[in-house]
Structures are given as structure tokens and as C-alpha cells.
Design a protein around this motif. Structure first.
Motif: not given
Length: 407
Positions: A69-72, A76-77, A151-152
Motif C-alpha cells: 500500500p505504501f507504493f500504491i 495514486l496520489f 481506471h480510477a
């Protein structure tokens, strides 16, 4: 003092900086802890250590919900405003999210060593941080005028499912209800990680390929994306309901779609540009992993034997998820630090070496007689390759861009 202020300023200059730094550290710490547990458990080095919860479920949580999640979120941010021409995420929003989640993970480790109550407190902090992220990303999704939000929308729904997975794990810690633990396990893979990584790949790999490969035809079939997502949701539901006999019905079509996309997106052509090749190589693992899942399920239906154990899961988790994280994070880090979009030889070698981690972990289930040694070997290869990657790229996150631009 001025140096510390400068570091803090650079870390908060763009969303990916603090998140990728936390992810890089966590990618080392979680596997370091796991290797320590394995070597003690199998008497390879030291003695078995007693933890406050079962180490298998601690490992599963730390990998699925405490590493990826840190990379995700960092990705995404950064990309949501670009995808939909929305307002940039405010620094206080992404810094607060990262701080809460990183503190939560730190408490998780402390709790594993001491008491389950501290793990519960850590996960509560992670849920608060995750909630802020969901709010921010949904705000962008719902308020921007962009016409194409396909996609979002998918990634946003998957983030909600991830939040539910973390909440279910928390509920298991409080109640010891096995049903909610099983949901947390399967939701993290099939309702959270795989939909997001697949959807981001569907959007970004053809786009990146079209920018560097001559005469490239950008193929991005949405009907195939919807079919793959339906198969993923079906697989996760069947696994949660313990109906593994029927997984092959959705796994083989999912594998076929993934292999087709690898071919149409130019897997072989991508090796002319190493920065692109790492993305294609990572995506190819999806087809391999789903073939393994399909073979295992069909064999189980015919003979009652699970011949591959957890090999399909690790082909997916290490081969596809972790490799794609390395590939995408390398690209984002290089591009957003003002450096030329080229993958240096060391990073290319580290990425290829990292593939050995997946192969060793898959072999551990295929050759169970030497499984403990292969478990540890896979962990050590991960630590070597990912650790060197983190040592190379982590300083980039607390330093100014080399071109002097903001961000």
C-alpha cells in the motif's frame, strides 16, 4: 537543524517521496523479520521465537497490507490528478496519511514482539490513514470533470476493499473469528491488490510502450479488462468460500487474457529499452501465476491433490506484485527526480536478480524435501536485491530534484 528542515521539505515535496521511502524500508524490514522467524523455526540459526500472534498471519498482513500500500498510495496520489485533470493532493493530506500508516506498521512490529493489544492500536492507526487516502482519492474521482474515469473507478473500489480487508484483520485480532481472517487474506490479494495492479498495468504499460517503441500500436481492450476483473472477483469469492475445485473455470480465461496482452503489448520488443522491459517482464508473471492456479485447481478437482501448494500465490505475489512495484517505483523515482528516463545497469541487474526470489519460493512448494532451505534462500535473495535497490533510491526521496524543479 537546517539540514533536517531541508530533508523534511523534500520528503513532503511530492506524494510519492514519503510513501516510497516508507515502502522501501518496509520491503526490507518485513522480509528481514520473516527470515529471522524461518531460520529459528527450522533450526537453521538460533531457536524458535514466540510471537504474540501466529507468524504466518503476521507475515501475510505485513506483506499485503503493510508493504504494497505504501507504493500504491504514493503512485495514486500522484497519478489521480494527472489522469483526471484534478487538483493536486495537498501535502498535509499525503504526509498525514503516510505518517499514520508508517506509525501503525511500527506498532505492529512492537506488538508482535510484546502484546496483541499494541498490534490492534497499530492497525487502528493504519485504518485512519487509509480512510484519509480513500477520502482524498474519492474526492478527486467525484469532483473532476474528466470523461474517462474507468481506471480510477476500478482502483477506487479496490482501495475500499483493501480498507475492508484491514478492518476484517482487526476484527479477527479482537474476536479470533476465522471467517473474518479468511476474508482479510483473500480480499487483500483478489479484491485489493490484483485489481489495482492489473488496472494500472492496463493503463500505463501500453502508454509507456507507445512513447519509446517505434510504430507501436496501443492496444487497450476494455472488454478484456472487465472480463479479467470479473474472473478475479470470482476467484477471490470461490477461495473465500473454500470452493477451490472450481477455480480453474475462471483462472484459465484470466491466464489466457494476460498472456494475450503480454503478446499484444510487445513483450519481446520491450527488451530494447530496459526501463520498459521491467514492466513487461513483471506483467508476464500474471499469466504464469494464473496458469499455475488453473493447473492446481483442475488437478484438485480430478485427484483431490493440491500439487503446487502455495507456488501459484508466490508467483503472483512476488513475481507479479513485487516485481511490478520495483519496476513502477524505479520509473517514477527516476522520472520525478529530474533524471533521464533510463534504467541504469545496477537496477536492471537487481530486478533480474529479484526474479530469483519468485523462482526459489515456487520451487519450495514443488520440491518440499528441501523447502526450508529454499524459503530462507528466497528471503535472502529478496533482502539482497530489494535492500540494494532501497539503498540506491531511498536517498533520492529526501533530496532535491537534480534539475532543480519543484516536486
Amino acid at each position: 537543524m537546517n539540514k533536517l528542515l531541508a530533508i523534511r521539505e523534500h520528503l513532503s515535496a511530492a506524494p510519492h517521496r514519503s510513501f516510497f521511502l516508507a515502502g522501501a524500508l518496509q520491503g526490507v524490514l518485513t522480509v528481514l523479520w520473516w527470515v529471522f522467524d524461518l531460520t529459528g523455526r527450522y533450526g537453521i540459526a538460533g531457536s524458535m521465537t514466540h510471537w504474540s500472534i501466529a507468524p504466518t498471519w503476521a507475515h501475510a498482513f505485513l506483506m499485503v497490507y503493510g508493504f504494497f500500500p505504501f507504493f500504491i498510495f504514493g503512485f495514486l496520489f500522484t497519478t489521480y490528478p494527472n489522469w483526471m485533470n484534478g487538483d493536486k493532493v495537498k501535502p498535509r493530506e499525503y504526509v498525514t496519511t503516510c505518517a499514520l500508516m508508517a506509525t501503525g506498521v511500527a506498532l505492529f512490529y512492537v506488538g508482535v514482539l510484546t502484546h496483541k493489544a499494541i498490534i490492534i492500536a497499530g492497525i487502528e492507526l493504519m485504518l485512519i490513514g487509509w480512510s484519509i487516502a480513500v477520502y482524498v482519492l474519492f474526492r478527486i474521482l467525484l469532483t473532476t470533470p474528466a470523461e474517462d474515469k474507468r481506471h480510477a473507478r476500478v482502483t477506487s473500489i479496490a482501495l475500499l476493499m483493501g480498507w475492508l480487508g484491514v478492518a476484517a484483520y482487526l476484527l479477527w485480532l479482537v474476536t479470533e473469528n476465522q471467517v473474518v481472517l479468511n476474508f482479510a487474506r483473500h480480499a487483500g490479494i483478489w479484491f485489493f491488490l490484483l485489481p489495482i495492479v492489473l488496472t494500472v498495468s492496463h493503463r500505463m504499460i501500453p502508454f509507456f510502450s507507445s512513447r519509446v517503441l517505434a510504430n507501436y500500436e496501443m492496444v487497450r481492450p476494455y472488454w478484456m479488462l472487465w472480463l479479467m476483473l470479473a474472473c478475479i472477483a470470482a476467484h477471490g469469492s470461490l477461495q473465500w468460500l473454500e470452493l477451490s475445485t472450481y477455480l480453474w473455470i475462471v483462472d484459465f480465461p484470466l491466464a489466457g487474457c494476460a498472456i494475450y496482452l503480454s503478446y499484444r503489448w510487445g513483450f519481446l520488443r520491450s527488451f530494447s529499452v530496459s526501463l520498459l522491459a521491467v514492466l513487461h517482464f513483471s506483467f508476464a508473471w500474471l499469466g504464469v501465476s494464473m496458469l499455475l492456479y488453473g493447473v492446481q485447481s483442475l488437478t484438485y478437482m480430478l485427484s483431490g491433490n493440491m500439487i503446487l501448494g502455495l507456488a501459484p500465490l508466490h508467483a503472483l505475489g512476488i513475481g507479479f506484485f513485487a516485481s511490478m512495484i520495483l519496476a513502477m517505483a524505479s520509473r517514477v523515482t527516476i522520472g520525478h527526480s529530474g533524471r533521464p528516463l533510463e534504467l541504469d545497469r545496477l537496477t536492471w541487474v537487481l530486478f533480474l536478480g529479484f526474479q530469483t526470489t519468485a523462482v526459489l519460493r515456487i520451487l519450495a512448494d514443488i520440491v518440499p524435501t528441501i523447502a526450508p532451505m529454499l524459503y530462507v534462500a528466497a528471503g535472502l535473495v529478496w533482502l539482497t536485491c530489494f535492500g540494494l535497490w532501497a539503498a540506491k533510491y531511498a536517498p533520492v526521496y529526501w533530496r532535491q530534484r537534480v534539475d532543480g524543479k519543484p516536486g
